[in-house]
Design a protein around this motif. Sequence first.
Motif, PDB file in Angstrom:
ATOM      1  N   GLY A  64       6.564  63.073  81.751  1.00 44.44           N
ATOM      2  CA  GLY A  64       6.969  61.712  82.341  1.00 44.44           C
ATOM      3  C   GLY A  64       7.187  61.014  80.857  1.00 44.44           C
ATOM      4  O   GLY A  64       8.014  59.400  81.080  1.00 44.44           O
ATOM      5  N   LEU A  65       6.920  61.614  79.676  1.00 43.11           N
ATOM      6  CA  LEU A  65       7.237  60.846  78.485  1.00 43.11           C
ATOM      7  C   LEU A  65       7.845  61.504  77.138  1.00 43.11           C
ATOM      8  O   LEU A  65       7.751  62.692  77.153  1.00 43.11           O
ATOM      9  CB  LEU A  65       6.387  60.391  78.044  1.00 43.11           C
ATOM     10  N   ALA A  66       8.873  61.577  76.656  1.00 41.08           N
ATOM     11  CA  ALA A  66       8.622  62.191  75.017  1.00 41.08           C
ATOM     12  C   ALA A  66       7.891  61.846  74.072  1.00 41.08           C
ATOM     13  O   ALA A  66       7.489  61.228  73.176  1.00 41.08           O
ATOM     14  CB  ALA A  66      10.315  61.375  74.399  1.00 41.08           C
ATOM     15  N   VAL A  67       7.868  63.207  74.003  1.00 39.16           N
ATOM     16  CA  VAL A  67       6.308  64.452  72.854  1.00 39.16           C
ATOM     17  C   VAL A  67       7.070  64.214  71.548  1.00 39.16           C
ATOM     18  O   VAL A  67       6.699  63.494  70.281  1.00 39.16           O
ATOM     19  CB  VAL A  67       6.114  65.087  73.337  1.00 39.16           C
ATOM     20  N   PHE A  68       8.378  64.048  71.225  1.00 42.70           N
ATOM     21  CA  PHE A  68       9.142  64.375  70.229  1.00 42.70           C
ATOM     22  C   PHE A  68      10.750  63.591  69.681  1.00 42.70           C
ATOM     23  O   PHE A  68      11.620  63.572  71.286  1.00 42.70           O
ATOM     24  CB  PHE A  68       9.787  65.894  69.408  1.00 42.70           C
ATOM     25  N   GLN A 109       9.957  64.457  65.314  1.00 40.60           N
ATOM     26  CA  GLN A 109       9.195  63.963  64.879  1.00 40.60           C
ATOM     27  C   GLN A 109       8.368  63.272  66.034  1.00 40.60           C
ATOM     28  O   GLN A 109       8.980  62.726  66.647  1.00 40.60           O
ATOM     29  CB  GLN A 109       9.452  63.005  63.750  1.00 40.60           C
ATOM     30  N   ALA A 110       7.576  63.682  66.242  1.00 38.32           N
ATOM     31  CA  ALA A 110       6.244  63.545  67.103  1.00 38.32           C
ATOM     32  C   ALA A 110       6.445  61.719  67.540  1.00 38.32           C
ATOM     33  O   ALA A 110       6.625  60.848  66.656  1.00 38.32           O
ATOM     34  CB  ALA A 110       4.590  63.754  67.391  1.00 38.32           C
ATOM     35  N   THR A 111       6.903  61.521  68.409  1.00 37.80           N
ATOM     36  CA  THR A 111       6.874  59.357  69.036  1.00 37.80           C
ATOM     37  C   THR A 111       5.111  59.362  68.511  1.00 37.80           C
ATOM     38  O   THR A 111       4.187  59.581  68.895  1.00 37.80           O
ATOM     39  CB  THR A 111       7.273  60.219  70.089  1.00 37.80           C
ATOM     40  N   ASP A 112       5.538  57.964  69.355  1.00 40.34           N
ATOM     41  CA  ASP A 112       3.869  57.138  68.847  1.00 40.34           C
ATOM     42  C   ASP A 112       2.794  57.517  70.073  1.00 40.34           C
ATOM     43  O   ASP A 112       1.448  57.987  70.153  1.00 40.34           O
ATOM     44  CB  ASP A 112       3.695  55.648  69.601  1.00 40.34           C
ATOM     45  N   PHE A 141      -0.522  62.129  72.469  1.00 36.77           N
ATOM     46  CA  PHE A 141      -0.942  63.060  73.529  1.00 36.77           C
ATOM     47  C   PHE A 141      -1.299  64.387  72.262  1.00 36.77           C
ATOM     48  O   PHE A 141      -2.074  65.294  73.139  1.00 36.77           O
ATOM     49  CB  PHE A 141       0.417  63.411  74.275  1.00 36.77           C
ATOM     50  N   LEU A 142      -0.297  64.835  72.031  1.00 34.80           N
ATOM     51  CA  LEU A 142      -0.721  65.779  70.966  1.00 34.80           C
ATOM     52  C   LEU A 142      -2.209  66.254  69.999  1.00 34.80           C
ATOM     53  O   LEU A 142      -3.413  67.045  69.909  1.00 34.80           O
ATOM     54  CB  LEU A 142       0.261  66.362  69.708  1.00 34.80           C
ATOM     55  N   ARG A 143      -2.896  64.830  69.963  1.00 28.37           N
ATOM     56  CA  ARG A 143      -3.962  64.610  69.267  1.00 28.37           C
ATOM     57  C   ARG A 143      -5.365  64.760  69.962  1.00 28.37           C
ATOM     58  O   ARG A 143      -5.760  65.539  70.053  1.00 28.37           O
ATOM     59  CB  ARG A 143      -4.459  62.456  68.315  1.00 28.37           C
TER      60      ARG A 143
END
Length: 93
Positions: free
Chosen positions: A48-52, A60-63, A68-70
């Motif tokens: 439910g959020l933009a990852v990129f 580019q990854a969003t904040d 999330f990725l970390r």
Amino acid sequence: MVVGRGEAVRRLPFRAADFGSIRQAAEALLMKQSIISRSIRQLEDTLGLAVFARTSGGVQATDAGRQFLRMARSMLVPRHRGFDRLIRVQQDR
């Protein structure tokens, strides 16, 4: 490391983040861009959020995506190290 197809697909967003480009990730992985794009879209829909953030120059990854990725990467790395150890033990028998 032996990775199943489902596991490989779950890793695609990480590869896109590593390359900063869906196209470059696809070329490196010998896959179609559409497979990686679809995987990322499904992940974003699930979360439910933009990852990129997508630009003409790549992704580019969003904040929220970086967080999330970390977090997700920190959970996957120990798991795969454990699988690698099990595989080596099995092969040594």
